[in-house]
Design a protein around this motif. Structure first.
Motif, mmCIF file in Angstrom:
data_model
loop_
_atom_site.group_PDB
_atom_site.id
_atom_site.type_symbol
_atom_site.label_atom_id
_atom_site.label_comp_id
_atom_site.label_asym_id
_atom_site.label_seq_id
_atom_site.Cartn_x
_atom_site.Cartn_y
_atom_site.Cartn_z
ATOM 1 N N ASP A 49 0.859 -1.181 0.000
ATOM 2 C CA ASP A 49 0.000 0.000 0.000
ATOM 3 C C ASP A 49 0.894 1.229 0.000
ATOM 4 O O ASP A 49 1.717 1.407 0.906
ATOM 5 N N ILE A 50 0.740 2.085 -0.993
ATOM 6 C CA ILE A 50 1.578 3.264 -1.152
ATOM 7 C C ILE A 50 0.828 4.482 -0.624
ATOM 8 O O ILE A 50 -0.262 4.801 -1.115
ATOM 9 N N LYS A 51 1.391 5.134 0.360
ATOM 10 C CA LYS A 51 0.756 6.321 0.930
ATOM 11 C C LYS A 51 1.153 7.583 0.167
ATOM 12 O O LYS A 51 0.375 8.526 0.072
ATOM 13 N N ASP A 52 2.385 7.614 -0.350
ATOM 14 C CA ASP A 52 2.789 8.742 -1.175
ATOM 15 C C ASP A 52 3.029 8.219 -2.581
ATOM 16 O O ASP A 52 2.523 7.165 -2.953
ATOM 17 N N GLU A 53 3.807 8.902 -3.378
ATOM 18 C CA GLU A 53 3.991 8.511 -4.781
ATOM 19 C C GLU A 53 5.361 7.885 -5.039
ATOM 20 O O GLU A 53 5.837 7.862 -6.168
ATOM 21 N N ILE A 54 5.975 7.332 -4.004
ATOM 22 C CA ILE A 54 7.320 6.763 -4.142
ATOM 23 C C ILE A 54 7.333 5.319 -3.660
ATOM 24 O O ILE A 54 6.743 4.986 -2.622
ATOM 25 N N PHE A 55 8.005 4.446 -4.422
ATOM 26 C CA PHE A 55 8.286 3.077 -3.988
ATOM 27 C C PHE A 55 9.792 2.874 -4.124
ATOM 28 O O PHE A 55 10.366 3.118 -5.185
ATOM 29 N N GLU A 56 10.427 2.420 -3.045
ATOM 30 C CA GLU A 56 11.885 2.323 -3.032
ATOM 31 C C GLU A 56 12.320 1.053 -2.327
ATOM 32 O O GLU A 56 11.952 0.797 -1.180
ATOM 33 N N LYS A 57 13.084 0.217 -3.034
ATOM 34 C CA LYS A 57 13.635 -1.017 -2.483
ATOM 35 C C LYS A 57 15.010 -1.258 -3.105
ATOM 36 O O LYS A 57 15.366 -0.680 -4.130
ATOM 37 N N ASN A 58 15.764 -2.143 -2.463
ATOM 38 C CA ASN A 58 17.038 -2.587 -3.023
ATOM 39 C C ASN A 58 16.846 -3.912 -3.750
ATOM 40 O O ASN A 58 16.197 -4.822 -3.238
ATOM 41 N N ILE A 59 17.430 -4.003 -4.927
ATOM 42 C CA ILE A 59 17.509 -5.267 -5.652
ATOM 43 C C ILE A 59 18.957 -5.734 -5.591
ATOM 44 O O ILE A 59 19.868 -4.964 -5.902
ATOM 45 N N ILE A 60 19.156 -6.964 -5.159
ATOM 46 C CA ILE A 60 20.512 -7.524 -5.132
ATOM 47 C C ILE A 60 20.581 -8.678 -6.114
ATOM 48 O O ILE A 60 19.804 -9.630 -6.030
ATOM 49 N N PHE A 61 21.496 -8.565 -7.056
ATOM 50 C CA PHE A 61 21.662 -9.576 -8.098
ATOM 51 C C PHE A 61 23.095 -10.088 -8.037
ATOM 52 O O PHE A 61 24.036 -9.302 -7.951
ATOM 53 N N THR A 62 23.255 -11.412 -8.080
ATOM 54 C CA THR A 62 24.569 -12.032 -7.939
ATOM 55 C C THR A 62 24.876 -12.930 -9.124
ATOM 56 O O THR A 62 24.027 -13.708 -9.562
ATOM 57 N N ASN A 63 26.083 -12.798 -9.624
ATOM 58 C CA ASN A 63 26.580 -13.647 -10.712
ATOM 59 C C ASN A 63 27.369 -14.800 -10.095
ATOM 60 O O ASN A 63 28.538 -14.667 -9.775
ATOM 61 N N LYS A 64 26.698 -15.938 -9.943
ATOM 62 C CA LYS A 64 27.346 -17.107 -9.353
ATOM 63 C C LYS A 64 27.847 -18.049 -10.454
ATOM 64 O O LYS A 64 27.655 -19.261 -10.403
ATOM 65 N N THR A 65 28.468 -17.459 -11.485
ATOM 66 C CA THR A 65 29.048 -18.268 -12.558
ATOM 67 C C THR A 65 30.547 -17.999 -12.614
ATOM 68 O O THR A 65 31.078 -17.181 -11.856
ATOM 69 N N ASN A 66 31.225 -18.658 -13.541
ATOM 70 C CA ASN A 66 32.674 -18.473 -13.673
ATOM 71 C C ASN A 66 33.025 -17.507 -14.790
ATOM 72 O O ASN A 66 34.156 -17.486 -15.262
ATOM 73 N N GLN A 67 32.055 -16.678 -15.229
ATOM 74 C CA GLN A 67 32.295 -15.725 -16.305
ATOM 75 C C GLN A 67 31.785 -14.341 -15.917
ATOM 76 O O GLN A 67 30.746 -14.213 -15.264
ATOM 77 N N ASP A 68 32.512 -13.303 -16.349
ATOM 78 C CA ASP A 68 32.031 -11.941 -16.191
ATOM 79 C C ASP A 68 30.851 -11.731 -17.145
ATOM 80 O O ASP A 68 30.854 -12.232 -18.266
ATOM 81 N N ARG A 69 29.870 -10.947 -16.699
ATOM 82 C CA ARG A 69 28.676 -10.738 -17.503
ATOM 83 C C ARG A 69 28.236 -9.269 -17.437
ATOM 84 O O ARG A 69 28.471 -8.580 -16.453
ATOM 85 N N VAL A 70 27.564 -8.830 -18.501
ATOM 86 C CA VAL A 70 26.887 -7.544 -18.528
ATOM 87 C C VAL A 70 25.392 -7.812 -18.405
ATOM 88 O O VAL A 70 24.871 -8.771 -18.989
ATOM 89 N N PHE A 71 24.684 -6.957 -17.653
ATOM 90 C CA PHE A 71 23.250 -7.140 -17.437
ATOM 91 C C PHE A 71 22.529 -5.821 -17.682
ATOM 92 O O PHE A 71 23.141 -4.750 -17.709
#
Length: 294
Positions: A49-71
């Protein structure tokens, strides 16, 4: 490929993230995605439920592979791409690079949320600039179209999901059920993937199907160089599929900017509730990327 989920609290350090990965998957390769609060605790809810006009959260994304990647990170709201802020920088999309076994904390802020219901998707894809043009390597094209998604429902001055639905597109029901997701096909041979084109007036077939056990509804959106463009002169297309159903439509894409990459998304179940006891729904599907040749 395994999709690894965070199951505990985390901050932006490899050691603490490693502690929060499911124990029997710590040696597995793949990518992990989590929604977190500003105090680095995991956010379990998906309806807000949004009381004002802002929604703010952190997204954490992890590269658990053996290669560098662009996202690349994209945000959609009710089938419309929307701007967001990261560290007060306004952007339409966010590119980031992750070395192997590294993570990225993305503090996403959405501003200007209007009254009503907002089905919001945070979508991440890997290697956004890489396009497969050889029809013999469709497995790689499929890998490049894999989505990593967090879906939330936002309510501002509204306490339930509206009953009204968009008008469905006029589509052709197919006799065969060969597609699960969304597929861009050549005109004249709908099951042959369109991987590149020199046509300035982008016109092609779109096949979409549902091989799951549940019926689905969805928006179809089109992007050129990661910015939404009109599809059949509309911002998006809305349709439904029963289980085991495949359909086909012919579409035209507005390509005024002469971009280099086109992709379509199928944003599934935009009106589904996300209650605390079952706060998830089917992930969006992406088509193969299409290389646009000058």
């Amino acid at each position: 490929m395994l999709f690894i989920l965070f199951v505990g609290c985390s901050n932006d350090t490899n050691s603490s993230i490693e502690q929060n990965i499911v124990p029997n998957e710590k040696r597995a390769q793949g990518y992990s995605l989590g929604l977190y609060n500003s105090n680095s605790t995991i956010e379990a809810e998906r309806s807000f439920d949004i009381k004002d006009e802002i929604f703010e959260k952190n997204i954490i994304f992890t590269n658990k592979t053996n290669q560098d990647r662009v996202f690349i990170l994209l945000v959609f709201d009710n089938g419309k791409q929307r701007n967001f802020k990261i560290h007060d920088n306004d952007m339409r999309y966010f590119r980031f690079t992750l070395a192997k076994n590294q993570s990225e904390t993305i503090p996403v802020k959405i501003e200007g949320i209007t009254d009503g219901f907002h089905a919001t998707n945070f979508i991440i894809l890997k290697n956004p600039d890489e396009v497969v043009t050889d029809s013999n390597t469709l497995a790689k094209a499929d890998s490049l179209s894999q989505t990593y998604n967090i879906r939330v429902n936002l309510f501002k001055n509204l306490d339930k999901i509206p009953m009204e639905r968009p008008q469905q597109v006029n589509s052709e029901k197919l006799k065969e059920a060969r597609i699960d997701g969304i597929f861009v096909g050549k005109q004249g041979d709908a099951y042959k993937a369109l991987l590149q084109t020199e046509d300035d007036n982008l016109r092609f077939n779109v096949l979409y199907g549902n091989l799951s056990e549940e019926s689905i509804d969805f928006y179809i959106v089109s992007l050129v160089d990661w910015e939404q463009v009109n599809i059949n002169s509309n911002q998006n297309i809305y349709d439904k599929l029963a289980k085991g159903e495949n359909k086909k439509i012919t579409v035209s894409i507005d390509n005024k900017k002469n971009g280099k990459v086109m992709i379509l998304f199928m944003l599934t179940n935009p009106f589904s509730p996300l209650p605390d006891d079952n706060p998830y729904t089917a992930s969006p599907n992406a088509s193969f990327k299409v290389k646009l040749i000058d």
